[in-house]
Design an enzyme around this catalytic site. Structure first.
Site, PDB file in Angstrom:
ATOM      1  N   ARG A  48       0.859  -1.210  -0.152  1.00 59.65           N
ATOM      2  CA  ARG A  48       0.024  -0.098   0.078  1.00 59.65           C
ATOM      3  C   ARG A  48       0.831   1.300  -0.013  1.00 59.65           C
ATOM      4  NH1 ARG A  48      -3.038  -3.867   1.912  1.00 59.65           N
ATOM      5  NH2 ARG A  48      -1.004  -4.372   2.950  1.00 59.65           N
ATOM      6  N   THR A  49       1.819   1.159   0.712  1.00 57.22           N
ATOM      7  CA  THR A  49       2.426   2.591   1.158  1.00 57.22           C
ATOM      8  C   THR A  49       3.253   2.939  -0.084  1.00 57.22           C
ATOM      9  OG1 THR A  49       2.729   2.208   3.242  1.00 57.22           O
ATOM     10  CG2 THR A  49       4.116   3.593   2.601  1.00 57.22           C
ATOM     11  N   LYS A  78      25.693  -3.511  -1.867  1.00 55.46           N
ATOM     12  CA  LYS A  78      27.299  -3.672  -2.179  1.00 55.46           C
ATOM     13  C   LYS A  78      27.927  -2.810  -0.916  1.00 55.46           C
ATOM     14  CE  LYS A  78      26.435  -3.238  -7.037  1.00 55.46           C
ATOM     15  NZ  LYS A  78      26.715  -2.214  -8.350  1.00 55.46           N
ATOM     16  N   ARG A  99      11.474   3.995   3.063  1.00 60.45           N
ATOM     17  CA  ARG A  99      11.067   3.054   3.776  1.00 60.45           C
ATOM     18  C   ARG A  99      12.587   2.359   4.239  1.00 60.45           C
ATOM     19  NH1 ARG A  99       6.280  -0.810   4.454  1.00 60.45           N
ATOM     20  NH2 ARG A  99       5.245   0.771   5.066  1.00 60.45           N
ATOM     21  N   HIS A 127       5.898   5.696  11.475  1.00 64.23           N
ATOM     22  CA  HIS A 127       5.119   5.589   9.870  1.00 64.23           C
ATOM     23  C   HIS A 127       4.222   6.844   9.851  1.00 64.23           C
ATOM     24  CE1 HIS A 127       3.599   4.264   6.487  1.00 64.23           C
ATOM     25  NE2 HIS A 127       3.421   2.882   6.540  1.00 64.23           N
TER      26      HIS A 127
HETATM   27  C1  NCD Z   1       2.132  -1.325   8.269  1.00 63.61           C
HETATM   28  C2  NCD Z   1       3.724  -0.699   8.283  1.00 63.61           C
HETATM   29  O1  NCD Z   1       4.573  -1.086   7.454  1.00 63.61           O
HETATM   30  O2  NCD Z   1       4.228  -0.588   9.304  1.00 63.61           O
HETATM   31  N1  NCD Z   1       1.722  -1.051   7.078  1.00 63.61           N
HETATM   32  C3  NCD Z   1       1.473  -0.388   6.023  1.00 63.61           C
HETATM   33  O3  NCD Z   1       2.165   0.612   5.660  1.00 63.61           O
HETATM   34  N2  NCD Z   1       0.039  -0.083   5.702  1.00 63.61           N
HETATM   35  C4  NCD Z   1       1.493  -2.059   9.067  1.00 63.61           C
HETATM   36  C5  NCD Z   1       2.269  -3.493   9.223  1.00 63.61           C
HETATM   37  O4  NCD Z   1       3.181  -3.777   8.510  1.00 63.61           O
HETATM   38  O5  NCD Z   1       1.896  -4.001  10.041  1.00 63.61           O
END
Ligand code: NCD
Length: 299
Positions: A48-49, A78, A99, A127
């Site tokens: 999703r993100t 590397k 991320r 997040h």
């Molecule tokens: C979450 C995350 O990556 O922290 N997912 C997301 O971004 N929707 C929650 C999770 O991974 O449990």
């Protein structure tokens, strides 16, 4: 220049602006960016993100370059530092969404960035954009963000979405929180201290039944498998809380169930058809909030 690193950076005024902007994108205002490039750099899995950020940027009229498995497919494999990677992305894109598996690493990238950097999750850290879309979901589904009782359930220790959400809730009045978790996965003291400083009351319990009955929002989370040192530790704690249809029927009539997704086993599929279940809508609202976020950092 605006980076988005932690949810504590937001004021009520900015949150109101972002909410308003997301709503206008939802109503159809799009295509406001030209000739800009977004780089998405993900060192940890995501559906999703990453895709909603990319969809948001394309809807705004921009283009996207991406490395979806940066741990293996970028030069990190590397031995390149995140700082050196950022020093290069500075010249390839106008904004970066990152991320990382370790807390604090996105902030390290931002420290050498000449373009806005957005934290899309840094290990067990934060997040912030998920919590912004979580707020937007509550606003759209319940119509207000003050005077709410929220119950956060599951892995509150490692879950970065609930940590960021607690920071954002500090901006609202008459908020009360219930934390439902096994003692081993309880919310960390840094967040509890912050909530106390903000005058937000919280109550901790191990009982899902008790925790959900007076809530306006029940926010479920998965046990974060990847944060455990051993599989035994994870196995011992997973499956502890499962939201069933019967439990949902015991919730307040005008309440909602949220989940950042992915779901593992903590919400039964039979719950999906309840009008209280808004977790797939929540993922859909994410695109509009991320459009608002991208516009905000590029302004
Ligand atoms: C979450 C995350 O990556 O922290 N997912 C997301 O971004 N929707 C929650 C999770 O991974 O449990």
């Amino acid at each position: 220049m605006r980076h988005i690193i932690g949810a504590e950076q937001f004021t009520r005024r900015t949150l109101d602006e972002l909410m308003k902007s997301a709503r206008s994108f939802e109503k159809g205002k799009q295509n406001i960016i030209k000739d800009k490039i977004l780089a998405t750099l993900f060192y940890e899995p995501s559906t999703r993100t990453r895709l909603s950020f990319e969809s948001a940027f394309i809807r705004l009229g921009g283009s996207v370059i991406s490395t979806e498995n940066a741990k293996e497919f970028s030069s990190a494999a590397k031995g390149e530092t995140v700082e050196d990677t950022m020093r290069v992305i500075n010249h390839y894109a106008d904004v970066a969404v990152i991320r990382h598996c370790d807390a604090g690493m996105v902030a390290r990238a931002a420290a050498v960035a000449s373009i806005p950097v957005i934290n899309a999750g840094d290990g067990p850290g934060q997040h912030p954009t998920q919590s912004l879309l979580d707020l937007y979901t509550i606003y759209r589904e319940l119509g207000h963000l003050d005077n709410l009782h929220l119950t956060l359930v599951g892995d509150l220790k490692h879950g970065r979405t609930v940590r960021s959400l607690c920071y954002l809730l500090g901006n609202y009045t008459n908020i009360s929180l219930t934390f439902v978790s096994p003692p081993e996965l309880a919310m960390n003291d840094d967040i509890k201290t912050h909530l106390s400083e903000q005058g937000i009351t919280f109550h901790e319990t191990t009982s899902l039944e008790d925790g959900i009955k007076d809530a306006d929002v029940v926010y479920m989370t998965r046990v974060q498998k990847e944060r455990f040192r051993s599989d035994e530790e994870y196995q011992a704690l997973k499956g502890r809380y499962v939201l069933t249809r019967a439990l949902v029927d015991s919730m307040k009539e005008k309440s909602i169930i949220m989940h950042p997704l992915p779901r593992v086993d903590e919400i039964q599929e039979a719950v999906d058809t309840s009008p209280k279940a808004v977790y797939f809508k929540q993922a859909a609202y994410g695109v509009y909030m991320r459009m608002a976020i991208l516009k905000y950092v590029l302004e």
